[in-house]
Design an enzyme around this catalytic site. Sequence first.
Site, PDB file in Angstrom:
ATOM      1  N   SER A 139      48.236  13.520  64.266  1.00  0.00           N
ATOM      2  CA  SER A 139      47.649  12.672  63.235  1.00  0.00           C
ATOM      3  C   SER A 139      46.513  11.867  63.848  1.00  0.00           C
ATOM      4  O   SER A 139      46.418  11.738  65.084  1.00  0.00           O
ATOM      5  CB  SER A 139      48.722  11.724  62.682  1.00  0.00           C
ATOM      6  OG  SER A 139      48.161  10.684  61.905  1.00  0.00           O
ATOM      7  N   TYR A 155      55.735   5.927  61.763  1.00  0.00           N
ATOM      8  CA  TYR A 155      54.871   7.106  61.716  1.00  0.00           C
ATOM      9  C   TYR A 155      53.899   7.097  62.893  1.00  0.00           C
ATOM     10  O   TYR A 155      53.726   8.105  63.580  1.00  0.00           O
ATOM     11  CB  TYR A 155      54.114   7.134  60.391  1.00  0.00           C
ATOM     12  CG  TYR A 155      53.305   8.394  60.159  1.00  0.00           C
ATOM     13  CD1 TYR A 155      53.911   9.541  59.650  1.00  0.00           C
ATOM     14  CD2 TYR A 155      51.949   8.443  60.451  1.00  0.00           C
ATOM     15  CE1 TYR A 155      53.192  10.704  59.436  1.00  0.00           C
ATOM     16  CE2 TYR A 155      51.212   9.603  60.242  1.00  0.00           C
ATOM     17  CZ  TYR A 155      51.835  10.719  59.728  1.00  0.00           C
ATOM     18  OH  TYR A 155      51.109  11.866  59.530  1.00  0.00           O
TER      19      TYR A 155
END
Length: 247
Positions: free
Chosen positions: A139, A152
């Site tokens: 990410s 996350y």
Amino acid sequence: MSRFDLAGRTALVTGANTGLGQAIAVGLAEAGADIVAVGRSAPTATGEAVAALGRRFTAVAADLGSIDPIPDVVAQAGSVDILVNNAGIIRRNDSLDFTEEDWDAVIDTNLKSAFFLSQAVARTWVGAGRGGKIINICSMLSFQGGIRVPSYTASKSGLAGLTRLLACEWAAKGINVNAIAPGYFSTNNTEALRADETRNRDILARIPAGRWGDPADIKGAAVFLASDAGAYVHGAVLPVDGGWLAR
């Protein structure tokens, strides 16, 4: 034969029912790979797209929120050549209010299961005396902090580090471990961001390409890292981000 040709190979893709996982599975099938799709819900649309390309498609139902299903996933998948660790979840809340439940759920799915599935698949390759390809889906928050997504960010930062560690350990065994770091794509994981007028505007203003990524934009990177074209690439985290990190 093209070094990007995946004919005769099988790819196991987690979280392949929608979004980036679906695009990656279809992209690998377009390059010639058969697909094993692992997920909690039936990957019907993905299976139809792969079958339309003339490739074999197998669906394996499993919830990777824990590592319990991993032995069965590996058994059902059979012999695979490529593993794409794409399954992931996200929970949003201010760090002052973030719960242990939301922390554990994200870490278990995004990081713990990715490691133990990689371990299980790599053991089959080492046992058979052959190599393979592992692609982790990281990410932008593997590089940046983000806001309101502490578990996350931790999971995706950890996955980038894990990619490098496994590359160091397994490169000599013929196993390529690399990662793709998608930028801001139009998927179900980013619905909240795109629905927030201010956040959507701010994000678009920073992307040099001037648009959210389309899931199809990730296909080429996945094929490259899964194919012989990436044979000497180990431990890389490849951004596919419309120039976000270059800004």
